[in-house]
Design a protein around this motif. Sequence first.
Motif, PDB file in Angstrom:
ATOM      1  N   LYS A  32       0.802  -1.232   0.000  1.00  0.00           N
ATOM      2  CA  LYS A  32       0.000   0.000   0.000  1.00  0.00           C
ATOM      3  C   LYS A  32       0.833   1.280   0.000  1.00  0.00           C
ATOM      4  CE  LYS A  32      -4.098  -1.746   2.283  1.00  0.00           C
ATOM      5  NZ  LYS A  32      -3.998  -2.631   3.433  1.00  0.00           N
ATOM      6  N   LEU A  33       2.045   1.167   0.481  1.00  0.00           N
ATOM      7  CA  LEU A  33       2.865   2.375   0.648  1.00  0.00           C
ATOM      8  C   LEU A  33       4.275   2.143   0.116  1.00  0.00           C
ATOM      9  CD1 LEU A  33       2.075   3.195   4.406  1.00  0.00           C
ATOM     10  CD2 LEU A  33       1.252   4.479   2.428  1.00  0.00           C
ATOM     11  N   LYS A  34       4.883   3.210  -0.370  1.00  0.00           N
ATOM     12  CA  LYS A  34       6.320   3.126  -0.707  1.00  0.00           C
ATOM     13  C   LYS A  34       7.017   4.284   0.018  1.00  0.00           C
ATOM     14  CE  LYS A  34       9.817   2.065  -3.708  1.00  0.00           C
ATOM     15  NZ  LYS A  34      10.312   0.737  -4.091  1.00  0.00           N
ATOM     16  N   PHE A  35       8.040   3.930   0.795  1.00  0.00           N
ATOM     17  CA  PHE A  35       8.825   4.951   1.491  1.00  0.00           C
ATOM     18  C   PHE A  35      10.141   5.131   0.754  1.00  0.00           C
ATOM     19  CE2 PHE A  35       6.147   3.214   4.800  1.00  0.00           C
ATOM     20  CZ  PHE A  35       5.736   4.344   5.491  1.00  0.00           C
ATOM     21  N   ILE A  36      10.409   6.367   0.422  1.00  0.00           N
ATOM     22  CA  ILE A  36      11.694   6.664  -0.220  1.00  0.00           C
ATOM     23  C   ILE A  36      12.400   7.704   0.636  1.00  0.00           C
ATOM     24  CG2 ILE A  36      12.613   8.060  -2.116  1.00  0.00           C
ATOM     25  CD1 ILE A  36      10.856   6.493  -3.976  1.00  0.00           C
ATOM     26  N   VAL A  37      13.662   7.475   0.930  1.00  0.00           N
ATOM     27  CA  VAL A  37      14.438   8.554   1.536  1.00  0.00           C
ATOM     28  C   VAL A  37      15.205   9.193   0.380  1.00  0.00           C
ATOM     29  CG1 VAL A  37      16.232   9.200   3.181  1.00  0.00           C
ATOM     30  CG2 VAL A  37      14.623   7.374   3.750  1.00  0.00           C
ATOM     31  N   LEU A  38      14.890  10.449   0.137  1.00  0.00           N
ATOM     32  CA  LEU A  38      15.518  11.155  -0.976  1.00  0.00           C
ATOM     33  C   LEU A  38      16.684  11.970  -0.433  1.00  0.00           C
ATOM     34  CD1 LEU A  38      14.636  11.435  -4.024  1.00  0.00           C
ATOM     35  CD2 LEU A  38      13.927  13.762  -3.436  1.00  0.00           C
ATOM     36  N   GLN A  46      12.398  11.813   4.150  1.00  0.00           N
ATOM     37  CA  GLN A  46      11.543  10.674   3.786  1.00  0.00           C
ATOM     38  C   GLN A  46      10.358  11.168   2.952  1.00  0.00           C
ATOM     39  OE1 GLN A  46      10.957   7.322   6.485  1.00  0.00           O
ATOM     40  NE2 GLN A  46       8.879   8.066   6.736  1.00  0.00           N
ATOM     41  N   CYS A  47      10.022  10.406   1.911  1.00  0.00           N
ATOM     42  CA  CYS A  47       8.877  10.750   1.066  1.00  0.00           C
ATOM     43  C   CYS A  47       7.961   9.527   1.019  1.00  0.00           C
ATOM     44  CB  CYS A  47       9.328  11.071  -0.358  1.00  0.00           C
ATOM     45  SG  CYS A  47      10.569  12.368  -0.394  1.00  0.00           S
ATOM     46  N   VAL A  48       6.663   9.737   1.153  1.00  0.00           N
ATOM     47  CA  VAL A  48       5.734   8.595   1.192  1.00  0.00           C
ATOM     48  C   VAL A  48       4.776   8.653   0.010  1.00  0.00           C
ATOM     49  CG1 VAL A  48       4.151   7.292   2.642  1.00  0.00           C
ATOM     50  CG2 VAL A  48       5.763   8.871   3.682  1.00  0.00           C
ATOM     51  N   PHE A  49       4.748   7.527  -0.717  1.00  0.00           N
ATOM     52  CA  PHE A  49       3.799   7.385  -1.826  1.00  0.00           C
ATOM     53  C   PHE A  49       2.665   6.476  -1.346  1.00  0.00           C
ATOM     54  CE2 PHE A  49       6.439   8.733  -5.537  1.00  0.00           C
ATOM     55  CZ  PHE A  49       7.676   8.863  -4.898  1.00  0.00           C
ATOM     56  N   GLU A  50       1.428   6.941  -1.500  1.00  0.00           N
ATOM     57  CA  GLU A  50       0.283   6.076  -1.145  1.00  0.00           C
ATOM     58  C   GLU A  50      -0.279   5.474  -2.423  1.00  0.00           C
ATOM     59  OE1 GLU A  50      -2.704   8.004   1.276  1.00  0.00           O
ATOM     60  OE2 GLU A  50      -1.095   9.104   2.293  1.00  0.00           O
ATOM     61  N   TRP A  58       1.559   2.472 -10.123  1.00  0.00           N
ATOM     62  CA  TRP A  58       2.119   1.861  -8.897  1.00  0.00           C
ATOM     63  C   TRP A  58       3.311   0.943  -9.195  1.00  0.00           C
ATOM     64  CZ3 TRP A  58       2.437   3.305  -4.266  1.00  0.00           C
ATOM     65  CH2 TRP A  58       2.898   2.438  -3.265  1.00  0.00           C
ATOM     66  N   GLU A  59       3.206   0.242 -10.310  1.00  0.00           N
ATOM     67  CA  GLU A  59       4.291  -0.698 -10.630  1.00  0.00           C
ATOM     68  C   GLU A  59       5.625   0.035 -10.792  1.00  0.00           C
ATOM     69  OE1 GLU A  59       5.035  -4.427 -13.590  1.00  0.00           O
ATOM     70  OE2 GLU A  59       3.023  -3.749 -13.095  1.00  0.00           O
ATOM     71  N   GLU A  60       5.528   1.156 -11.460  1.00  0.00           N
ATOM     72  CA  GLU A  60       6.736   1.970 -11.684  1.00  0.00           C
ATOM     73  C   GLU A  60       7.314   2.457 -10.330  1.00  0.00           C
ATOM     74  OE1 GLU A  60       7.864   5.432 -14.892  1.00  0.00           O
ATOM     75  OE2 GLU A  60       5.889   5.453 -13.953  1.00  0.00           O
ATOM     76  N   ILE A  61       6.406   2.874  -9.464  1.00  0.00           N
ATOM     77  CA  ILE A  61       6.848   3.358  -8.151  1.00  0.00           C
ATOM     78  C   ILE A  61       7.436   2.203  -7.345  1.00  0.00           C
ATOM     79  CG2 ILE A  61       6.032   4.296  -5.927  1.00  0.00           C
ATOM     80  CD1 ILE A  61       3.937   5.883  -7.538  1.00  0.00           C
ATOM     81  N   ASP A  62       6.738   1.088  -7.402  1.00  0.00           N
ATOM     82  CA  ASP A  62       7.158  -0.085  -6.638  1.00  0.00           C
ATOM     83  C   ASP A  62       8.563  -0.558  -7.055  1.00  0.00           C
ATOM     84  OD1 ASP A  62       6.554  -1.944  -4.695  1.00  0.00           O
ATOM     85  OD2 ASP A  62       6.012  -3.457  -6.202  1.00  0.00           O
ATOM     86  N   HIS A  63       8.892  -0.324  -8.341  1.00  0.00           N
ATOM     87  CA  HIS A  63      10.196  -0.791  -8.846  1.00  0.00           C
ATOM     88  C   HIS A  63      11.325   0.219  -8.670  1.00  0.00           C
ATOM     89  CE1 HIS A  63       7.943  -4.050 -10.766  1.00  0.00           C
ATOM     90  NE2 HIS A  63       9.093  -4.692 -10.608  1.00  0.00           N
ATOM     91  N   GLN A  89       4.491  14.005   1.888  1.00  0.00           N
ATOM     92  CA  GLN A  89       3.431  13.139   1.360  1.00  0.00           C
ATOM     93  C   GLN A  89       3.297  13.484  -0.112  1.00  0.00           C
ATOM     94  OE1 GLN A  89       0.469  13.935   4.411  1.00  0.00           O
ATOM     95  NE2 GLN A  89       0.983  11.909   5.243  1.00  0.00           N
ATOM     96  N   VAL A  90       3.670  12.515  -0.936  1.00  0.00           N
ATOM     97  CA  VAL A  90       3.880  12.809  -2.360  1.00  0.00           C
ATOM     98  C   VAL A  90       2.550  12.974  -3.103  1.00  0.00           C
ATOM     99  CG1 VAL A  90       4.999  11.999  -4.478  1.00  0.00           C
ATOM    100  CG2 VAL A  90       6.016  11.453  -2.255  1.00  0.00           C
ATOM    101  N   SER A  91       2.451  14.071  -3.884  1.00  0.00           N
ATOM    102  CA  SER A  91       1.266  14.233  -4.727  1.00  0.00           C
ATOM    103  C   SER A  91       1.630  14.089  -6.207  1.00  0.00           C
ATOM    104  CB  SER A  91       0.611  15.584  -4.477  1.00  0.00           C
ATOM    105  OG  SER A  91       1.571  16.600  -4.637  1.00  0.00           O
ATOM    106  N   ASP A  92       2.887  14.316  -6.538  1.00  0.00           N
ATOM    107  CA  ASP A  92       3.310  14.199  -7.939  1.00  0.00           C
ATOM    108  C   ASP A  92       4.803  13.856  -7.967  1.00  0.00           C
ATOM    109  OD1 ASP A  92       3.124  14.239 -10.639  1.00  0.00           O
ATOM    110  OD2 ASP A  92       3.164  16.436 -10.840  1.00  0.00           O
ATOM    111  N   PHE A  93       5.226  13.198  -9.030  1.00  0.00           N
ATOM    112  CA  PHE A  93       6.660  12.855  -9.113  1.00  0.00           C
ATOM    113  C   PHE A  93       7.028  12.625 -10.572  1.00  0.00           C
ATOM    114  CE2 PHE A  93       6.948   8.371 -10.304  1.00  0.00           C
ATOM    115  CZ  PHE A  93       5.616   8.020 -10.231  1.00  0.00           C
ATOM    116  N   LYS A  94       8.302  12.690 -10.852  1.00  0.00           N
ATOM    117  CA  LYS A  94       8.788  12.367 -12.198  1.00  0.00           C
ATOM    118  C   LYS A  94      10.122  11.654 -12.056  1.00  0.00           C
ATOM    119  CE  LYS A  94       9.597  14.653 -16.574  1.00  0.00           C
ATOM    120  NZ  LYS A  94       9.910  15.942 -17.148  1.00  0.00           N
ATOM    121  N   ILE A  95      10.234  10.522 -12.741  1.00  0.00           N
ATOM    122  CA  ILE A  95      11.523   9.823 -12.698  1.00  0.00           C
ATOM    123  C   ILE A  95      12.430  10.469 -13.750  1.00  0.00           C
ATOM    124  CG2 ILE A  95      12.694   7.603 -13.033  1.00  0.00           C
ATOM    125  CD1 ILE A  95       9.973   6.307 -12.226  1.00  0.00           C
TER     126      ILE A  95
END
Length: 432
Positions: A32-38, A46-50, A58-63, A89-95
């Motif tokens: 349900k969640l991905k924690f990233i320390v940026l 720490q950044c949290v993706f719900e 989600w797959e992209e985030i999960d990987h 608490q992440v609302s938008d992101f770009k790899i």
Amino acid sequence: MTSFTSIQDAINKASGAVSIRGWIYRERGSNKLKFIVLRDSSNIIQCVFERTKFEKCWEEIDHLQVEASLTISGTLKQDDRAPTGYEVQVSDFKIIGKSENYPITKDQSTEFLADNRHLWLRSRKMVATLKIRSTVFAAIHDYFRKEGFYEYHSPIFQSVQCEGGSTLFSVDYFGKKDVFLGQTWQLYAEPAIFGLEKIYTISPSFRAERSKTSRHLTEYWHAEMELAWAEFKDIMDHGEKLLKHIVQKVLQENKAELEILERDASKLLPTITKPFLRLTYTEALKILKEKCKIKVEWGKDLRTIEEEKLTQLYDVPVIVTHYPKIVKAFYMTENPLHPDVVQGCDFLAPEGFGEIVGGSHREHDLEKIKQRLLDQGEDPAEYEFYLDTRRYGSVPHGGFGLGVERVIRWICGLENIKDAIPFPRTMERYKP
Ligand code: 4AD
């Protein structure tokens, strides 16, 4: 266009909307969640993706893996469980740049990290050290400029030795063999004081060191100064004031970095608040004998182990003066009362770190210099340009050289000098 703030500025802001960018320092996730320390150059957060907000990707985030680079927008929130006390608490992101199977994981061998130095430079400890290194360079420049010194540059390709032939690197210079990489700026700096009087540099120096110790590099950065109309004491006073200034700057500007390096900053305070200890070589031998039970025969240079033991006794740098003439370079002034010792000094850092600065008053007597060159197997004819400094309006003068990585090693409390420079060069390592 989004405007980004640094992670440290985001932490300072503490709440509200924020956009940051950086690299993944750590990641973990659940269904349900991905924690990233940026991390960026300023700090980590720490950044949290719900998952509910990002179902489609989600797959992209999960990987996402360690060291991928990304931009993140979101809302800041205080959270004591997060590594730096705040969370986005992440609302938008770009790899921006993917990273797969980053080779550096926990508990890698020193050799592996050295082979992957280009990646290891991103580690928190290296970044902390490199920030302190940057402060040290700035502090050296400000000290000399405030004291009225001109920045001056000697050539790196040189035709004579200065600090002993055994550590000279020869260069194939269009087939000529008598060209070496500079061990010091000194012989090309002394001629310049007759025009500029007070000069300094920070430049690479090269020593073909065969020793595999924790304090020798083959290429190191050398901060040197040369001063006209100087007595021996003036040289030591400048060395002491310079080191105090460097340490003070680091303590002012790099508290966070010293903490990351687990360096006890209180150990550096006496360097600023107390005078350095000044001992003659002969006194140093006596202390070594009485307090450390080490007997050094008069006339032998102090070895690493002896410097270590001696400096473990003190909390400030020790300036050892008046070494025997036979263990020192040809250009040092003989002591008028005891010509078997010279007006040269080594500054030894406390806590066992050992030599960080070497300096001297310069011999003015042309014939003595020639004789000492001959004694060392050198041909004075090669040194004619240098000898001219003593023929035309010579004045009392002197200078010193400070090994920048040695100072950084001491200030940061590093086990090995190799970690005080981005890409260390030693007898065994010249790659990457
Ligand atoms: O004592 P050294 O050899 O003195 C000179 O080169 C003089 N010509 C300097 C001068 O008077 N202008 O070297 C000066 C300092 C040492 O105290 C040490 O800190 C550093 O340079 N140093 C090294 N640092 C890292 N790796 C090495 N192989 C070093 N050799 C010397």
